[in-house]
Design a protein around this motif. Structure first.
Motif, PDB file in Angstrom:
ATOM      1  N   SER A 157       0.609  -0.878   0.261  1.00  0.00           N
ATOM      2  CA  SER A 157      -0.101   0.088  -0.125  1.00  0.00           C
ATOM      3  C   SER A 157       0.656   1.325  -0.072  1.00  0.00           C
ATOM      4  N   THR A 232      -1.354  -0.737  -3.285  1.00  0.00           N
ATOM      5  CA  THR A 232      -2.335  -2.190  -3.231  1.00  0.00           C
ATOM      6  C   THR A 232      -1.789  -2.734  -2.141  1.00  0.00           C
ATOM      7  N   LYS A 233      -3.002  -3.273  -1.162  1.00  0.00           N
ATOM      8  CA  LYS A 233      -2.720  -4.410  -0.692  1.00  0.00           C
ATOM      9  C   LYS A 233      -3.351  -5.830  -1.436  1.00  0.00           C
ATOM     10  N   THR A 234      -2.400  -6.244  -1.463  1.00  0.00           N
ATOM     11  CA  THR A 234      -3.009  -7.659  -1.925  1.00  0.00           C
ATOM     12  C   THR A 234      -3.318  -9.429  -1.081  1.00  0.00           C
ATOM     13  N   ASP A 276      -7.410  -7.619  -4.119  1.00  0.00           N
ATOM     14  CA  ASP A 276      -6.145  -5.968  -4.563  1.00  0.00           C
ATOM     15  C   ASP A 276      -7.094  -5.233  -3.443  1.00  0.00           C
ATOM     16  N   GLU A 277      -7.146  -4.116  -3.212  1.00  0.00           N
ATOM     17  CA  GLU A 277      -7.720  -3.281  -2.181  1.00  0.00           C
ATOM     18  C   GLU A 277      -6.551  -2.241  -2.878  1.00  0.00           C
ATOM     19  N   ARG A 278      -6.679  -1.476  -3.611  1.00  0.00           N
ATOM     20  CA  ARG A 278      -6.449   0.115  -3.621  1.00  0.00           C
ATOM     21  C   ARG A 278      -6.464   1.288  -2.105  1.00  0.00           C
TER      22      ARG A 278
END
Length: 280
Positions: A157, A232-234, A276-278
């Motif tokens: 992130s 990004t947190k994947t 994926d969290e942007r």
């Protein structure tokens, strides 16, 4: 008064391909059972008669009907029949001459359905291992999820460029084989079939057919490369799945036919799902 009775002699030829006793029906009534090398002597009335061996199972009923021998016996006549049974069932059942029947070696008398029956066999007879024929047909192949998913997280992130990570996945599993011999036992009406031997033959045939050894621990290993974009947190979820093969084994043993369903665990795989969290 003229004697209107006559007699029936049924001789079963010697052989070890099928050693189990075959019921013999006279006019749809069982009058005795014959093992290899044995004979039946039955007193009956003169007139038309039907004699047939009886084989169990659905296919056995049709075979019994085709094997029926019909004849008309005259007063005082002796009617001789010859029965031969191979590993796949009946091979011969027909009228024969008395000269084709070998001399008896032992005899015993019993009462069956009101008729006097003389059973003649060989001294020292004892069962030998049965001949088992297995015909394997494969059914559907499918996958079943096992256990909880494994989770891997790449927290990129705060990164300004893509992050690449390599994960090594490993799991221990067992090849297993399940056969439903209980179903076959019910279908054959509890006949004297050596199911312990039959199951061993089925397991051996399936092991050879599927080219796999069962009940052994196996190790599965794989490497997965995951890319997480900048900022990004994947999160990656790995779900383990067993590969299973279903099918059926048609067993032919001592003239009896039975279907034995099977299911085998033959492999391991996994599915992966990436979330994926942007972070803006």
């Amino acid at each position: 008064m003229e004697d209107s009775s006559c007699s029936l002699n049924v001789y079963r030829t010697w052989g070890t391909a099928n050693i189990y006793a075959i019921p013999i029906l006279l006019d749809e009534v069982e009058v005795g059972r014959l093992r290899p090398g044995q004979s039946l002597h039955v007193q009956m009335a003169a007139g038309p008669h039907t004699v047939q061996p009886r084989f169990p199972g659905l296919s056995g009923k049709a075979l019994s009907a085709r094997a029926a021998v019909e004849f008309r016996a005259s007063p005082g006549q002796q009617v001789d029949l010859r029965l031969a049974v191979g590993k796949f069932g009946l091979t011969e059942f027909k009228l024969s001459g008395p000269s084709q029947k070998p001399p008896p070696r032992t005899s015993a008398t019993a009462l069956h359905q009101g008729r006097e029956v003389e059973e003649i066999g060989a001294n020292g007879w004892s069962p030998t291992p049965s001949t088992v024929i297995c015909q394997i047909s494969e059914g559907k192949r499918y996958e079943v999820e096992v256990g909880d998913p494994e989770i891997r997280v790449i927290d990129n992130s705060s990164g300004l460029s893509d992050a690449v990570r390599t994960f090594k996945l490993s799991r221990t599993w067992s090849r297993t084989l399940t056969t439903d011999t209980e179903r076959a036992l019910r279908a054959t009406g509890g006949l004297s079939i050596p199911w312990v031997q039959v199951k061993a033959e089925i397991d051996g045939a399936l092991t050879q057919h599927l080219s796999r050894s069962f009940q052994e621990q196996q190790s599965f290993e794989d490497t997965v490369v995951i890319t997480s974009a900048a900022r990004t947190k994947t999160t990656v979820f790995f779900a383990w799945r067993e590969i299973r093969q279903q099918g059926n084994v048609r067993v032919l043993v001592d003239g009896v036919e039975a279907d034995v369903p099977f299911e085998a665990v033959i492999g391991l795989s996994f599915d992966q799902r990436q979330v994926d969290e942007r972070v803006d």
